[in-house]
Motif scaffolding. Structure first.
Motif, short mmCIF file in Angstrom:
data_model
loop_
_atom_site.label_atom_id
_atom_site.label_comp_id
_atom_site.label_asym_id
_atom_site.label_seq_id
_atom_site.Cartn_x
_atom_site.Cartn_y
_atom_site.Cartn_z
N ALA A 5 55.40 78.47 85.38
CA ALA A 5 53.96 78.49 85.17
C ALA A 5 53.30 77.26 85.79
CB ALA A 5 53.66 78.56 83.68
N TYR A 6 53.95 76.10 85.70
CA TYR A 6 53.39 74.86 86.23
C TYR A 6 53.29 74.94 87.75
CZ TYR A 6 52.52 69.83 86.56
OH TYR A 6 51.95 68.61 86.81
N ILE A 7 54.34 75.39 88.40
CA ILE A 7 54.34 75.48 89.85
C ILE A 7 53.34 76.53 90.32
CG2 ILE A 7 55.72 76.21 91.84
CD1 ILE A 7 58.06 74.75 90.68
N ALA A 8 53.32 77.69 89.64
CA ALA A 8 52.41 78.76 90.06
C ALA A 8 50.95 78.35 89.93
CB ALA A 8 52.69 80.01 89.23
N VAL A 33 56.02 73.17 95.49
CA VAL A 33 54.58 73.36 95.65
C VAL A 33 53.93 71.99 95.80
CG1 VAL A 33 54.01 73.28 93.20
CG2 VAL A 33 52.56 74.59 94.74
N ALA A 34 52.86 71.93 96.56
CA ALA A 34 52.12 70.68 96.75
C ALA A 34 50.92 70.64 95.82
CB ALA A 34 51.66 70.54 98.20
N GLU A 35 50.66 69.48 95.23
CA GLU A 35 49.51 69.30 94.34
C GLU A 35 48.69 68.10 94.81
OE1 GLU A 35 48.38 67.73 89.85
OE2 GLU A 35 50.48 67.98 90.44
N TYR A 36 47.38 68.24 94.78
CA TYR A 36 46.51 67.12 95.11
C TYR A 36 46.24 66.29 93.87
CZ TYR A 36 45.18 68.32 99.89
OH TYR A 36 45.19 68.55 101.23
N GLN A 37 46.39 64.99 94.01
CA GLN A 37 45.93 64.07 92.98
C GLN A 37 44.43 63.83 93.18
OE1 GLN A 37 48.94 61.13 94.21
NE2 GLN A 37 49.56 61.07 92.07
N ARG A 38 43.77 63.35 92.14
CA ARG A 38 42.34 63.13 92.24
C ARG A 38 41.97 62.11 93.31
NH1 ARG A 38 38.88 64.65 88.03
NH2 ARG A 38 37.30 63.69 89.32
N ARG A 39 42.88 61.23 93.65
CA ARG A 39 42.57 60.23 94.67
C ARG A 39 42.66 60.81 96.08
NH1 ARG A 39 47.85 56.76 95.71
NH2 ARG A 39 49.44 58.07 94.74
N GLY A 40 43.15 62.06 96.22
CA GLY A 40 43.12 62.72 97.52
C GLY A 40 44.42 62.74 98.28
N VAL A 41 45.55 62.43 97.64
CA VAL A 41 46.85 62.53 98.29
C VAL A 41 47.68 63.58 97.59
CG1 VAL A 41 46.93 60.19 99.25
CG2 VAL A 41 47.68 60.60 96.90
#
Length: 446
Positions: free
Chosen positions: A297-300, A215-223
């Motif tokens: 749970a983390y990925i979902a 799964v892809a997650e956005y960091q607060r800096r936008g990447v």
């Protein structure tokens, strides 16, 4: 609202709303469904929306974005949880023996594109953001230091210390090329694992298969960065155990090597990208600190989120939109402007940066898996639909018939979406859902 309450078909309208599960923006459909006996042509059952309230059937929007519809996103999150967990402990068509297969949880991060405000902790104590005794002053007059101890809700988190120094072009280009980086990582992982065991990639397939879900997650800096479950199987996938020499340690070595060597080039910009130096590789155990429930749970959780945690929009941005008028953070505005500017470059047309500007350049699927990892979202949805159909048959709302001998003819047209202001108030009261439920930004990693 009073008009709706006084309608003679209010009970049917309320029933429709409850069956959407609290969807905030239900789809309105006109149409009908007819069931015919293929042998005789006899009409067995007919459903039409002409007798429904307002002449429409309201169905859930089924979006995965929690910012748009928390109720439908929760269904998507739950399905993703079951998909990931089935690949770790079995179930949903996956044998229980898969729980004994070596399995890793890998996090691949993005490189740095400039110093940003972050929240640092050590032993439960919040540390200064960027404390530097000999902090330098950038060419734009900004001292590259911050001694603040940021709270989890600090709006400055992810913001550059100096926006003029920050590499906005690099950030959006990395997002655009990250799906290709992931593909090359999976190839390099197999090559390295084969080499560590003295095999070619072709020979490795005869003994081992490597399955994954990510799964892809956005960091607060936008990447974006990727969280992945990587599992070793035998040649027949989860139905066969891997050989004894196929160990989690060897898989971890292969993952660490692949993350450091793969690169992807964007030729028109003469830029080469690779994963960041922060790489996390941990083994998943059924009774340890990193359990299958925690990983699933983390990925979902991140399967229902997108770039809105960065402070941007959850809808597409048109080229004619006035970026200065959008209700977004300045950092997100600069990232979107970079997408718009780079999207006009003819050599970058394949990246479709303008089309994906609201996603800050990322155009890949948020959650993906290899074919043999576990079940599919489609299979889970089909099982849920079959359960609902069985319920309709047992309650007499649908006749019992053999699907092989019945012809189903359906005709649907789109008739709108969402609620009026009064209907929205009633729907919130009926389903117990709040009228507004903003997505709380997650604390992201640097």
């Amino acid at each position: 609202m009073i008009h709706r309450l006084n309608q003679p078909d209010y009970d049917r309208w309320a029933s429709q709303i409850k069956r959407t599960g609290g969807c905030r923006q239900p789809i309105h459909l006109h149409g009908k469904v007819e069931h015919y006996d293929q042998a005789t042509g006899q009409l067995l059952h007919r459903y039409s929306t002409t007798t429904e309230p307002n002449g429409v059937l309201r169905v859930p929007c089924k979006t995965r974005r929690a910012s748009r519809c928390p109720a439908c996103a929760e269904v998507y999150r739950a399905d993703t949880y079951q998909l990931v967990r089935a690949g770790l402990v079995g179930g949903k068509g996956v044998p229980d023996t898969v729980s004994a297969h070596p399995c890793l949880f890998v996090t691949l991060t993005a490189p740095s594109f400039g110093a940003v405000h972050v929240r640092r902790e050590k032993n439960g104590k919040v540390l200064p953001c960027h404390a530097r005794r000999d902090a330098q002053t950038c060419p734009h007059g900004q001292v590259m230091s911050c001694t603040d101890r940021h709270g989890t809700g600090d709006p400055r988190l992810g913001e550059p210390l100096c926006p003029e120094c920050y590499d906005y072009d690099g950030s959006v280009l990395f997002n655009a090329i990250s799906p290709e980086l992931w593909r090359r990582f999976t190839l390099a992982l197999r090559r390295r694992f084969a080499k560590l065991n003295g095999l070619t990639v072709k020979a490795l397939r005869e003994h081992v298969s490597i399955a994954f879900a990510k799964v892809a997650e956005y960091q607060r800096r936008g990447v974006v960065h990727f969280h992945a479950v990587i599992r070793l199987d035998g040649p027949d996938g989860p139905n066969s155990p891997p050989p004894t020499w196929a160990t989690a340690d060897a898989l971890a070595q292969a993952a660490q090597h692949a993350a450091t060597v793969v690169t992807a080039e964007i030729k028109p910009q003469h830029r080469t990208f690779q994963w960041g130096t922060q790489l996390d590789v941990r083994r998943i155990t059924m009774d340890g600190d990193l359990t299958e429930q925690a990983v699933a749970a983390y990925i979902a959780k991140y399967a229902t989120k997108a770039a809105e945690c960065v402070g941007t929009l959850d809808r597409r941005i048109q080229p004619l939109d006035n970026l200065d008028a959008l209700p977004i953070r300045d950092h997100a505005r600069r990232l979107i402007a970079a997408c718009m500017r780079l999207g006009e470059h003819p050599g970058l047309a394949d990246l479709r940066l303008t089309h994906w500007a609201h996603m800050l350049g990322f155009r890949g699927h948020f959650s993906t898996k290899s074919r043999r990892y576990s079940t599919t979202l489609g299979a889970l949805r089909a099982a849920r639909e079959e359960h609902m159909r069985t319920e309709q048959v047992t309650t007499g709302r649908l006749p019992l018939f053999d699907e092989d001998t019945v012809l189903v003819i359906a005709h649907w047209t789109y008739a709108g979406q969402g609620f009026s202001a009064g209907d929205q108030l009633l729907a919130a009261a009926l389903t117990g859902t709040p009228l507004t439920d903003p997505v709380r930004p997650e604390a992201a990693h640097e």
